[in-house]
Scaffold this motif. Structure first.
Motif, PDB file in Angstrom:
ATOM      1  N   GLU A 159      21.952  -1.179  16.757  1.00 30.89           N
ATOM      2  CA  GLU A 159      21.906  -2.272  17.724  1.00 30.89           C
ATOM      3  C   GLU A 159      22.298  -1.739  19.102  1.00 30.89           C
ATOM      4  N   GLY A 160      21.595  -2.165  20.100  1.00 25.42           N
ATOM      5  CA  GLY A 160      21.889  -1.731  21.463  1.00 25.42           C
ATOM      6  C   GLY A 160      23.218  -2.305  21.924  1.00 25.42           C
ATOM      7  N   PRO A 161      23.744  -1.778  23.029  1.00 23.59           N
ATOM      8  CA  PRO A 161      25.025  -2.281  23.514  1.00 23.59           C
ATOM      9  C   PRO A 161      24.909  -3.719  23.997  1.00 23.59           C
ATOM     10  N   LYS A 162      25.972  -4.511  23.778  1.00 26.91           N
ATOM     11  CA  LYS A 162      25.944  -5.895  24.226  1.00 26.91           C
ATOM     12  C   LYS A 162      26.263  -5.957  25.707  1.00 26.91           C
ATOM     13  N   PHE A 163      26.986  -4.940  26.176  1.00 26.63           N
ATOM     14  CA  PHE A 163      27.206  -4.823  27.614  1.00 26.63           C
ATOM     15  C   PHE A 163      27.571  -3.380  27.925  1.00 26.63           C
ATOM     16  N   THR A 164      27.393  -3.027  29.158  1.00 28.33           N
ATOM     17  CA  THR A 164      27.823  -1.707  29.608  1.00 28.33           C
ATOM     18  C   THR A 164      28.707  -1.938  30.835  1.00 28.33           C
ATOM     19  N   HIS A 165      29.401  -0.921  31.245  1.00 23.35           N
ATOM     20  CA  HIS A 165      30.256  -1.115  32.418  1.00 23.35           C
ATOM     21  C   HIS A 165      30.416   0.177  33.181  1.00 23.35           C
ATOM     22  N   GLU A 166      30.771   0.038  34.437  1.00 23.64           N
ATOM     23  CA  GLU A 166      31.090   1.217  35.235  1.00 23.64           C
ATOM     24  C   GLU A 166      32.235   0.860  36.174  1.00 23.64           C
ATOM     25  N   ARG A 222       0.831  -1.219   0.000  1.00 24.86           N
ATOM     26  CA  ARG A 222       0.000   0.000   0.000  1.00 24.86           C
ATOM     27  C   ARG A 222       0.860   1.262   0.000  1.00 24.86           C
ATOM     28  N   ASN A 223       2.175   1.069  -0.216  1.00 23.17           N
ATOM     29  CA  ASN A 223       3.120   2.193  -0.171  1.00 23.17           C
ATOM     30  C   ASN A 223       3.124   2.887   1.193  1.00 23.17           C
ATOM     31  N   GLY A 224       2.809   2.136   2.199  1.00 21.15           N
ATOM     32  CA  GLY A 224       2.854   2.685   3.555  1.00 21.15           C
ATOM     33  C   GLY A 224       4.241   2.492   4.148  1.00 21.15           C
ATOM     34  N   ILE A 225       4.394   2.928   5.379  1.00 22.15           N
ATOM     35  CA  ILE A 225       5.694   2.823   6.055  1.00 22.15           C
ATOM     36  C   ILE A 225       5.554   1.841   7.206  1.00 22.15           C
ATOM     37  N   PHE A 226       6.415   0.852   7.200  1.00 23.41           N
ATOM     38  CA  PHE A 226       6.415  -0.146   8.280  1.00 23.41           C
ATOM     39  C   PHE A 226       7.752  -0.077   8.990  1.00 23.41           C
ATOM     40  N   ARG A 227       7.701  -0.011  10.316  1.00 20.38           N
ATOM     41  CA  ARG A 227       8.951   0.072  11.074  1.00 20.38           C
ATOM     42  C   ARG A 227       8.892  -0.824  12.304  1.00 20.38           C
ATOM     43  N   VAL A 228      10.043  -1.316  12.671  1.00 18.15           N
ATOM     44  CA  VAL A 228      10.189  -2.003  13.958  1.00 18.15           C
ATOM     45  C   VAL A 228      11.149  -1.155  14.781  1.00 18.15           C
ATOM     46  N   THR A 229      10.746  -0.825  15.992  1.00 18.12           N
ATOM     47  CA  THR A 229      11.609   0.023  16.823  1.00 18.12           C
ATOM     48  C   THR A 229      11.896  -0.639  18.174  1.00 18.12           C
ATOM     49  N   HIS A 230      12.883  -0.093  18.866  1.00 19.83           N
ATOM     50  CA  HIS A 230      13.238  -0.544  20.227  1.00 19.83           C
ATOM     51  C   HIS A 230      13.422  -2.050  20.281  1.00 19.83           C
ATOM     52  N   CYS A 231      14.203  -2.540  19.359  1.00 20.05           N
ATOM     53  CA  CYS A 231      14.359  -3.986  19.217  1.00 20.05           C
ATOM     54  C   CYS A 231      15.522  -4.478  20.086  1.00 20.05           C
ATOM     55  N   PRO A 232      15.256  -5.320  21.102  1.00 16.58           N
ATOM     56  CA  PRO A 232      16.373  -5.866  21.890  1.00 16.58           C
ATOM     57  C   PRO A 232      17.319  -6.662  20.987  1.00 16.58           C
ATOM     58  N   THR A 233      18.562  -6.743  21.413  1.00 20.14           N
ATOM     59  CA  THR A 233      19.584  -7.384  20.587  1.00 20.14           C
ATOM     60  C   THR A 233      19.184  -8.807  20.181  1.00 20.14           C
ATOM     61  N   GLU A 234      18.634  -9.545  21.127  1.00 19.05           N
ATOM     62  CA  GLU A 234      18.265 -10.938  20.837  1.00 19.05           C
ATOM     63  C   GLU A 234      17.235 -11.023  19.711  1.00 19.05           C
ATOM     64  N   ILE A 235      16.258 -10.132  19.802  1.00 15.94           N
ATOM     65  CA  ILE A 235      15.178 -10.148  18.809  1.00 15.94           C
ATOM     66  C   ILE A 235      15.736  -9.687  17.461  1.00 15.94           C
ATOM     67  N   ARG A 236      16.632  -8.706  17.504  1.00 17.74           N
ATOM     68  CA  ARG A 236      17.271  -8.231  16.276  1.00 17.74           C
ATOM     69  C   ARG A 236      18.012  -9.371  15.579  1.00 17.74           C
ATOM     70  N   GLY A 294      31.413 -15.040  21.774  1.00 19.39           N
ATOM     71  CA  GLY A 294      32.423 -14.792  20.741  1.00 19.39           C
ATOM     72  C   GLY A 294      32.451 -13.332  20.318  1.00 19.39           C
ATOM     73  N   GLU A 295      31.267 -12.703  20.320  1.00 29.28           N
ATOM     74  CA  GLU A 295      31.170 -11.298  19.900  1.00 29.28           C
ATOM     75  C   GLU A 295      31.759 -10.346  20.947  1.00 29.28           C
ATOM     76  N   ILE A 296      31.621 -10.702  22.225  1.00 30.24           N
ATOM     77  CA  ILE A 296      32.031  -9.741  23.269  1.00 30.24           C
ATOM     78  C   ILE A 296      33.374 -10.078  23.916  1.00 30.24           C
ATOM     79  N   ARG A 297      33.882 -11.291  23.646  1.00 32.03           N
ATOM     80  CA  ARG A 297      35.049 -11.779  24.392  1.00 32.03           C
ATOM     81  C   ARG A 297      36.223 -10.789  24.363  1.00 32.03           C
ATOM     82  N   ALA A 298      36.581 -10.354  23.158  1.00 30.87           N
ATOM     83  CA  ALA A 298      37.771  -9.503  23.033  1.00 30.87           C
ATOM     84  C   ALA A 298      37.598  -8.199  23.800  1.00 30.87           C
TER      85      ALA A 298
END
Lengths: 145, 204
Positions: free
Chosen positions: B102-109, B72-86, B129-133
Motif C-alpha cells: 500500500e502506498g503511503p497515506k501521507f508524506t512529509h518534509e 486458463r491458468n494465466g496470471i492476473f495482476r493489478v498494479t499501481h493501485c492508489p490507496t483509495e482504489i485498494r 482514524g488511520e493517520i491521526r496518531a
C-alpha cells in the motif's frame, strides 16, 4: 436502469462507511448528481453515520443501521434508521464558530455541517427506532424576492 | 478510448486505466476488455495508477477478467493501485490480486523550519482514524510552522477538520502557526462552514 430507491443495511462499524459511499456514488451517478451537491451529500452521510456508530448504542455489539436513498422529482432523500438509544442529533449544541481555534471544543461540528448542507433535516422516534430524514433539492431554488 | 489503453508484449497484455471508472465508464470498457481477453493472453496486468474512482460495474468487469485468467491458468495482476482504489478492492475481498504494498497515506518534509505534511486521498473518518496518531506524533515533535498540503485531497469531512484544529492547537502551543495549502474549492467550503476559513493559506 435508474433506481428511484436504494435500501441497504450496514453494521455499526466505521469501515462500513466505505460500502455506503460506494453505493451512494452509484446512486448519484444514475441520477446525475455531481459536483458540490454530491460532495455535500457524501459529507452528510458520513457525519450522520459516524454519529450513530459512535454515540447511538449503549451496549457493545453489532447493530444494524438501515439506510435509504430516494430520488423523486428532482429531490434527493436520505433516511437513516437505527434501534439505538433515543437521540435527536439535530438537538446537539451548535459549535461556537467565533471561539478562537485554540479554545475550540470538539463536538457538534459534523451535525452543523449537515444542517448547512441539506434543505431539510427531520428526526422522529417511532417505537424503539431513531429515524433521521435528510432532503435536498437537486437544483437550488432561487431565493424568493 | 478515454478510460483504458492497452499494450501488448508477447503473450502478455497491460491495460492502463484512468479517470473515474463509474457506470458510464463500464459501458465503454466492457467490449474493449472482452476483446483483450479474446486474445487469450497468458498474463494480464491492470495498471490503476491514474484511476480516481472505481464503481461496482467496473469492479465486476475486473473480477470477471481475473476469473477468466485463473480458469486458463494465466496470471492476473493489478498494479499501481492508489490507496483509495485498494480500499475498494479490500472491501470486496479481492485485494490479494493487487501487486505491491500500500502506498503511503501521507508524506512529509521539514524545510526552513516548516513541517509540511502532504496528505493523499479522501479524508473521511476512516482515513483520519488511520493517520491521526502518526500525524499527531509528527506535529507534536515539531517546533515551528506546520502546513498540510492537501492538493491531493478531493474530500474532507469533520474528522479532518478536527485533525486540523489539533494541528493548529499544537502549533500555537509552540508559538507558531498552522495552515492549509492548495485547498480544493469544495473542501474550502467545509472549512468556511466550520468558521475556519482563516486556516486556508492557498487554494487550487
Amino acid at each position: 436502469m435508474k433506481n428511484a430507491e436504494v435500501k441497504l443495511t450496514v453494521k455499526n462499524r466505521i469501515e462500513d462507511l466505505l460500502r455506503v459511499n460506494s453505493i451512494f456514488e452509484s446512486f448519484a451517478t444514475q441520477h446525475d448528481i455531481g459536483g458540490k451537491l454530491r460532495y455535500h451529500l457524501l459529507v452528510s452521510i458520513e457525519e450522520i453515520l459516524t454519529n450513530i456508530i459512535k454515540y447511538g448504542f449503549d451496549e457493545q455489539g453489532v447493530h444494524p443501521i438501515h439506510i435509504t436513498f430516494r430520488y423523486d422529482s428532482g429531490t434527493i432523500e436520505m433516511e437513516f434508521e437505527d434501534r439505538g438509544r433515543e437521540f435527536n442529533p439535530l438537538e446537539v449544541s451548535e459549535p461556537d464558530l467565533d471561539t478562537p481555534i485554540e479554545d475550540r471544543q470538539l463536538g457538534g461540528l459534523g451535525i452543523h455541517l449537515v444542517k448547512n448542507m441539506v434543505d431539510v433535516a427531520r428526526y422522529r422516534r417511532e417505537g424503539d427506532r431513531n429515524i433521521l430524514l435528510l432532503r435536498k433539492a437537486k437544483q437550488a431554488t432561487a431565493p424568493s424576492a | 478510448m478515454e478510460f483504458m489503453t492497452s499494450q501488448h508484449d508477447g503473450s502478455g497484455i497491460v491495460l492502463t486505466f484512468r479517470g473515474r471508472l463509474d457506470t458510464v465508464a463500464s459501458q465503454e470498457l466492457k467490449h474493449p476488455i472482452r476483446a483483450e481477453l479474446d486474445r487469450q493472453p497468458t498474463n494480464l496486468t491492470c495498471n490503476f495508477q491514474d484511476v480516481t474512482y472505481i464503481g461496482s460495474a467496473v469492479l465486476r468487469l475486473i473480477f470477471e477478467a481475473a476469473r477468466e485468467l485463473q480458469r486458463r491458468n494465466g496470471i492476473f495482476r493489478v498494479t499501481h493501485c492508489p490507496t483509495e482504489i485498494r480500499r475498494v478492492f479490500s472491501l470486496t475481498g479481492m485485494d490479494h490480486i493487487i501487486e505491491g504494498g500500500e502506498g503511503p497515506k501521507f508524506t512529509h518534509e521539514s524545510k526552513d523550519g516548516t513541517l509540511r505534511i502532504f496528505l493523499h486521498g479522501r479524508m473521511d473518518a476512516l482515513r483520519v482514524g488511520e493517520i491521526r496518531a502518526s500525524v499527531r506524533e509528527l506535529i507534536s515533535a515539531h517546533r515551528g510552522p506546520i502546513r498540510f498540503d492537501i492538493a491531493a485531497v478531493p474530500y474532507a469531512a469533520s474528522a479532518f477538520v478536527h485533525l486540523c484544529i489539533d494541528a493548529s492547537k499544537s502549533a500555537k502551543a509552540s508559538t507558531s502557526n498552522f495552515g492549509l495549502e492548495k485547498v480544493v474549492p469544495d473542501t474550502a467550503h467545509i472549512f468556511r462552514l466550520a468558521g475556519l476559513q482563516s486556516l486556508i493559506l492557498s487554494s487550487v
